[in-house]
Design a protein around this motif. Structure first.
Motif, PDB file in Angstrom:
ATOM      1  N   VAL A 189       0.822  -1.219   0.000  1.00 23.09           N
ATOM      2  CA  VAL A 189       0.000   0.000   0.000  1.00 23.09           C
ATOM      3  C   VAL A 189       0.855   1.268   0.000  1.00 23.09           C
ATOM      4  CG1 VAL A 189      -2.096  -1.007   0.982  1.00 23.09           C
ATOM      5  CG2 VAL A 189      -0.267  -0.233   2.519  1.00 23.09           C
ATOM      6  N   ASP A 190       2.080   1.198   0.512  1.00 24.32           N
ATOM      7  CA  ASP A 190       2.967   2.375   0.455  1.00 24.32           C
ATOM      8  C   ASP A 190       3.259   2.770  -0.992  1.00 24.32           C
ATOM      9  OD1 ASP A 190       4.248   2.828   3.412  1.00 24.32           O
ATOM     10  OD2 ASP A 190       3.768   0.733   3.059  1.00 24.32           O
ATOM     11  N   ILE A 191       3.423   1.769  -1.853  1.00 26.47           N
ATOM     12  CA  ILE A 191       3.667   2.032  -3.276  1.00 26.47           C
ATOM     13  C   ILE A 191       2.439   2.672  -3.906  1.00 26.47           C
ATOM     14  CG2 ILE A 191       4.102   0.929  -5.521  1.00 26.47           C
ATOM     15  CD1 ILE A 191       5.723  -1.209  -3.969  1.00 26.47           C
ATOM     16  N   LEU A 192       1.256   2.170  -3.526  1.00 19.56           N
ATOM     17  CA  LEU A 192       0.011   2.707  -4.090  1.00 19.56           C
ATOM     18  C   LEU A 192      -0.192   4.156  -3.662  1.00 19.56           C
ATOM     19  CD1 LEU A 192      -2.499  -0.272  -3.757  1.00 19.56           C
ATOM     20  CD2 LEU A 192      -0.650   0.114  -5.385  1.00 19.56           C
ATOM     21  N   LEU A 193       0.163   4.477  -2.431  1.00 17.62           N
ATOM     22  CA  LEU A 193       0.032   5.856  -1.966  1.00 17.62           C
ATOM     23  C   LEU A 193       0.934   6.783  -2.771  1.00 17.62           C
ATOM     24  CD1 LEU A 193      -1.060   8.002  -0.068  1.00 17.62           C
ATOM     25  CD2 LEU A 193       0.671   7.330   1.621  1.00 17.62           C
ATOM     26  N   GLU A 194       2.139   6.351  -3.080  1.00 15.69           N
ATOM     27  CA  GLU A 194       3.050   7.175  -3.879  1.00 15.69           C
ATOM     28  C   GLU A 194       2.490   7.400  -5.283  1.00 15.69           C
ATOM     29  OE1 GLU A 194       5.696   8.880  -2.806  1.00 15.69           O
ATOM     30  OE2 GLU A 194       5.017   8.117  -0.850  1.00 15.69           O
ATOM     31  N   ARG A 195       1.852   6.374  -5.828  1.00 17.82           N
ATOM     32  CA  ARG A 195       1.240   6.530  -7.158  1.00 17.82           C
ATOM     33  C   ARG A 195       0.116   7.562  -7.124  1.00 17.82           C
ATOM     34  NH1 ARG A 195       1.132   0.407  -8.824  1.00 17.82           N
ATOM     35  NH2 ARG A 195       3.347   0.169  -9.260  1.00 17.82           N
ATOM     36  N   LEU A 196      -0.673   7.496  -6.074  1.00 17.55           N
ATOM     37  CA  LEU A 196      -1.762   8.473  -5.967  1.00 17.55           C
ATOM     38  C   LEU A 196      -1.197   9.881  -5.812  1.00 17.55           C
ATOM     39  CD1 LEU A 196      -4.852   8.997  -5.701  1.00 17.55           C
ATOM     40  CD2 LEU A 196      -4.486   8.954  -3.238  1.00 17.55           C
ATOM     41  N   LYS A 197      -0.151  10.028  -5.008  1.00 17.27           N
ATOM     42  CA  LYS A 197       0.471  11.344  -4.831  1.00 17.27           C
ATOM     43  C   LYS A 197       0.950  11.905  -6.168  1.00 17.27           C
ATOM     44  CE  LYS A 197       2.072  10.895  -0.019  1.00 17.27           C
ATOM     45  NZ  LYS A 197       3.277  10.735   0.844  1.00 17.27           N
ATOM     46  N   ASP A 198       1.553  11.057  -6.979  1.00 17.26           N
ATOM     47  CA  ASP A 198       2.004  11.496  -8.303  1.00 17.26           C
ATOM     48  C   ASP A 198       0.818  11.934  -9.157  1.00 17.26           C
ATOM     49  OD1 ASP A 198       4.603  10.930  -7.627  1.00 17.26           O
ATOM     50  OD2 ASP A 198       4.648   8.968  -8.631  1.00 17.26           O
ATOM     51  N   HIS A 199      -0.280  11.183  -9.048  1.00 20.03           N
ATOM     52  CA  HIS A 199      -1.466  11.457  -9.871  1.00 20.03           C
ATOM     53  C   HIS A 199      -2.083  12.816  -9.537  1.00 20.03           C
ATOM     54  CE1 HIS A 199      -4.901  10.344 -12.376  1.00 20.03           C
ATOM     55  NE2 HIS A 199      -5.685  10.840 -11.429  1.00 20.03           N
ATOM     56  N   VAL A 200      -2.077  13.186  -8.248  1.00 15.33           N
ATOM     57  CA  VAL A 200      -2.779  14.413  -7.832  1.00 15.33           C
ATOM     58  C   VAL A 200      -1.829  15.582  -7.579  1.00 15.33           C
ATOM     59  CG1 VAL A 200      -4.641  13.049  -6.813  1.00 15.33           C
ATOM     60  CG2 VAL A 200      -2.772  13.854  -5.334  1.00 15.33           C
ATOM     61  N   SER A 248     -11.986  10.223  -1.460  1.00 18.13           N
ATOM     62  CA  SER A 248     -12.140   9.093  -0.533  1.00 18.13           C
ATOM     63  C   SER A 248     -10.966   8.129  -0.663  1.00 18.13           C
ATOM     64  CB  SER A 248     -13.460   8.363  -0.786  1.00 18.13           C
ATOM     65  OG  SER A 248     -13.528   7.838  -2.097  1.00 18.13           O
ATOM     66  N   LEU A 249     -10.471   7.923  -1.887  1.00 18.61           N
ATOM     67  CA  LEU A 249      -9.301   7.070  -2.081  1.00 18.61           C
ATOM     68  C   LEU A 249      -8.075   7.670  -1.401  1.00 18.61           C
ATOM     69  CD1 LEU A 249      -7.958   4.622  -3.495  1.00 18.61           C
ATOM     70  CD2 LEU A 249      -7.561   6.106  -5.469  1.00 18.61           C
ATOM     71  N   ALA A 250      -7.927   8.988  -1.492  1.00 22.85           N
ATOM     72  CA  ALA A 250      -6.784   9.664  -0.870  1.00 22.85           C
ATOM     73  C   ALA A 250      -6.828   9.519   0.650  1.00 22.85           C
ATOM     74  CB  ALA A 250      -6.777  11.140  -1.255  1.00 22.85           C
ATOM     75  N   PHE A 251      -8.009   9.724   1.241  1.00 19.43           N
ATOM     76  CA  PHE A 251      -8.138   9.519   2.686  1.00 19.43           C
ATOM     77  C   PHE A 251      -7.769   8.083   3.042  1.00 19.43           C
ATOM     78  CE2 PHE A 251     -10.628   7.560   6.048  1.00 19.43           C
ATOM     79  CZ  PHE A 251     -10.231   8.314   7.144  1.00 19.43           C
ATOM     80  N   ALA A 252      -8.355   7.125   2.314  1.00 16.12           N
ATOM     81  CA  ALA A 252      -8.184   5.722   2.668  1.00 16.12           C
ATOM     82  C   ALA A 252      -6.731   5.275   2.556  1.00 16.12           C
ATOM     83  CB  ALA A 252      -9.081   4.859   1.776  1.00 16.12           C
ATOM     84  N   LEU A 253      -6.037   5.661   1.473  1.00 15.42           N
ATOM     85  CA  LEU A 253      -4.639   5.242   1.318  1.00 15.42           C
ATOM     86  C   LEU A 253      -3.749   5.845   2.394  1.00 15.42           C
ATOM     87  CD1 LEU A 253      -4.060   5.173  -2.548  1.00 15.42           C
ATOM     88  CD2 LEU A 253      -3.821   3.262  -0.953  1.00 15.42           C
TER      89      LEU A 253
END
Length: 712
Positions: A189-200, A248-253
């Motif tokens: 999930v740490d990797i997924l959070l970094e991907r979301l950060k890049d996206h936004v 909601s995805l950002a909060f959850a990750l």
């Protein structure tokens, strides 16, 4: 003597090996909620019945003779008594399903826990030469902190059962495949959070709260920050167009990473919304990390999709997107196939998208279950919607809810795009005259039959019909045509049922909504001036009812409450109005908030798991599936089913050409000789043989149905 649990083509697995392997896995699963000792003990005792001479004869001689091997471990738990007694449900039911408690008069052949106590089984005492009964060192929970200790204990037994059956499946699977099981649990999930950060990242640079994107960024930024909070129950009350999916995805990750949690589970009411959200998540986070689990998707048994198929059995992915039906019916099921996934709900973030769609008839048991998950299984719950239900009173032990939307009242004022106007009761003819004068309008009605009637009266260039009388592939074509006309600003009048109210990105100049629940009407309004290019004053949502309307029984209470609320509020989208609507609705619904008395089935240590599983059905009406063979691909699929039989993949493909119908209407079609059973091997699966009954304009013709059509 060597005691065998399983054989495969190459070698055997001893009972001791299987028990230790299962115990280790079950213990690790239960440790997520602090009960590893319970999981380990369950795993060690579940198959001790295989130590009987009869079972060893059966397995070594490859006999088809049935030998009960699950009652033995339950009997050991009965004899030990105390806390061990709770495990007897799990061990007795690890193949047949969690049983009902039964009564002291039950004989040994009864399928109840009391029946198992009296059942005569083969001597299994040889287990004592190899297996020690593990100690239990922790209580299930602190009963002084539980409003309903019996319900809490029933949930604990379910969780323990899930740990056991999943561990049993996995250990057996690993042995049978010689350890070559290709499971893929996704990335960290740490990797997924970094991907979301890049996206936004670029979005977060926007500080202009006078723009729509600036407001969306403000909500997103707050959700990222709030993810650091302690576990609990949260609300995300965001107006339509406020960007709640990514927020909601950002909060959850952020929350999952902060608290070392395992996964995010999105629970939504409509499959169309699931497919839309899952696609967004896959684009941001990667295909291998997102699992869709619902009736429209079955992962084909191929090397490429096999890991996804395996993951769907126990939700072993970082992002799971599923339906209300799948989520809650699994939590109240008693079968191992449905229950093996529920231990993976522990230590997760659960996002209830469109939270107002929680099942009304089961609201008390559903909210009780959510409270248990938060209090005892390290989960957090997010109630995510534009029309937030008033659930405070249903979560008695939760001190306060945290709202994730900043300046919530201001956001709703900013995102206000429409003006509501109540035009009262009108005739069909009057509605037709109104729609003839419109350029781009959506008209939503409460029944499939009424949708067809209006369409036939209005049919002309640019007029469309959309409802579940049309098979999914047909609906998708209509959706594409409607979107194209709206984008080109061509005349477009759509007559539809409620299926367009969520997960469909339409932008009409005006909307007509037959009176329904306040939440449903606000959802409909989200299809008007969706992109905010017009003023709220010139973007009208007309609330109406038909003069000859017959209210569907299941909708009567919502409509009655709506009628009382609209007399007291000028604007139904006002947050105070929404809160008041739900308070009145829940009070009006009264005892029917637990329609089947689910909570009463767990009392005094006597729990009826099998009865509850049978009673807890979010979709209660039996449906028949009608296959519409109007396209070349449909004919190919039907021919394959008839000649080669069913498979998951064939039935999944067939679903794109099927319509679900109910009760009397099925009887009329079948009685008129319009239907034919596809195969004796498939229940309730029929082919429409009278193709005149299906129209390219509006699907399966409801004209011959004199009753009330089903609200969809």
């Amino acid at each position: 003597m060597e005691y065998i649990a399983h054989f495969n083509e190459k070698h055997s697995q001893t009972i001791k090996e299987h028990l230790y392997g299962t115990a280790k896995l079950a213990g690790s699963f239960a440790e997520r909620f602090g009960k590893g000792d319970w999981g380990y003990c369950c795993g060690m005792l579940h198959d001790i019945g295989k130590y009987s001479f009869a079972f060893q004869e059966k397995i070594k001689n490859d006999s088809s003779k049935r030998v009960d091997h699950s009652t033995a471990g339950a009997k050991v738990c009965f004899e030990k008594g105390g806390m061990y007694g709770f495990m007897s449900y799990c061990i007795a039911g690890h193949h047949s399903g969690l049983p009902d408690y039964g009564s002291s008069s039950d004989a040994g052949n009864a399928p109840t826990l009391e029946g198992r106590k009296r059942k005569q089984i083969e001597d299994y005492s040889a287990f004592r030469s190899e297996i020690e009964i593990p100690e239990i060192n922790t209580p299930p929970f602190d009963p002084s902190k539980e409003p309903d200790p019996d319900f809490s204990l029933s949930v604990f037994i379910r969780m323990l059962f899930s740990c056991l059956v999943d561990a049993d499946f996995l250990d057996t699977e690993s042995f049978m495949q010689n350890g070559q099981v290709h499971r893929d649990t996704g990335e960290d999930v740490d990797i997924l959070l970094e991907r979301l950060k890049d996206h936004v990242a670029d979005w977060l640079l926007n500080e202009d709260t006078d723009t729509v994107n600036g407001r969306r960024t403000e909500i997103l930024r707050n959700c990222i920050e709030e993810g650091k909070r302690n576990r609990g129950i949260f609300r995300l009350t965001v107006p339509t167009g406020g960007g709640k999916t990514i927020a909601s995805l950002a909060f959850a990750l952020n929350h999952v990473v902060k608290h070392h949690m395992d996964r995010i589970i999105y629970v939504v009411p409509y499959i169309s919304v699931i497919e839309q959200n899952a696609e967004i998540f896959r684009e941001i986070l990667g295909d291998e990390n997102v699992l869709e689990n619902h009736s429209n998707v079955d992962y084909e048994n191929s090397e490429e999709l096999r890991p996804m198929q395996l993951a769907s059995e126990n939700w072993d992915k970082p992002i799971v997107v599923t339906t209300n039906v799948q989520f809650f019916e699994s939590l109240f099921s008693n079968k191992s196939s449905k229950c093996r996934k529920i231990h993976n709900i522990a230590n997760s973030v659960i996002i209830l998208d469109e939270a107002q769609m929680l099942p009304m008839d089961y609201l008390i048991p559903c909210t009780a279950m959510l409270q248990e998950l938060v209090q005892n299984y390290k989960t957090s719950v997010v109630l995510c919607t534009a029309t937030q239900p008033s659930l405070d009173n249903f979560f008695g032990q939760i001190e306060n809810f945290v709202e994730l939307c900043p300046r919530m009242e201001e956001q709703f004022e900013f995102f206000k795009r429409v003006t509501y106007q109540n035009i009262g009761n009108i005739s069909k003819e009057n509605m037709i005259e109104r729609l003839k004068k419109e350029n781009r309008a959506l008209c939503i009605v409460n029944t499939r039959k009424r949708a067809q009637e209006l369409y036939q009266l209005l049919k002309s260039e640019g007029v469309y019909h959309l409802s579940t009388t049309m098979y999914p592939k047909h609906r998708k074509r209509v959706l594409a045509n409607v979107k194209e006309r709206l984008d080109n600003k061509d005349r477009c009048i759509l007559i539809a049922t409620s299926l367009v109210e969520a997960g469909v990105d339409f932008d009409f100049l005006s909307v007509y909504r037959q009176i329904a629940g306040v939440d449903s009407m606000i959802q409909a309004a989200g299809r008007c001036n969706r992109n905010g290019k017009k003023s709220a004053e010139e973007s009208k949502v007309y609330i109406y009812d038909f003069e000859d309307s017959k209210v569907i029984p299941s909708q009567q209470k919502k409509i009655d409450v709506t009628k009382s609320v609209v007399q007291d509020y000028e604007d139904i989208s006002d947050l105070e109005c929404i809160t008041d609507y739900f308070k009145r609705l829940y009070k009006f619904h009264g005892r029917n908030l637990d329609k089947k008395d689910i909570m009463k089935e767990f009392h005094d240590g006597k729990y009826n798991f099998a009865k509850v599983a049978k009673e807890f059905r979010l979709i209660e009406q039996e449906t028949k599936t009608i296959f519409i063979c109007k396209e070349p691909e449909a004919k190919e699929i039907l021919d394959e089913i008839k000649t080669k039989g069913t498979s998951k993949e064939r039935m999944r493909k067939a679903g794109q050409y099927c319509v679900q119908i109910y009760g009397d209407f099925f009887g009329k079609l079948n009685g008129a000789g319009m239907l034919q059973l596809v195969s004796e091997d498939i229940q309730d699966f029929y082919e429409l043989v009278s193709m005149d009954q299906y129209s390219e304009d509006y699907g399966l013709d409801y004209a011959m149905d004199n009753g009330i059509a089903i609200f969809v």
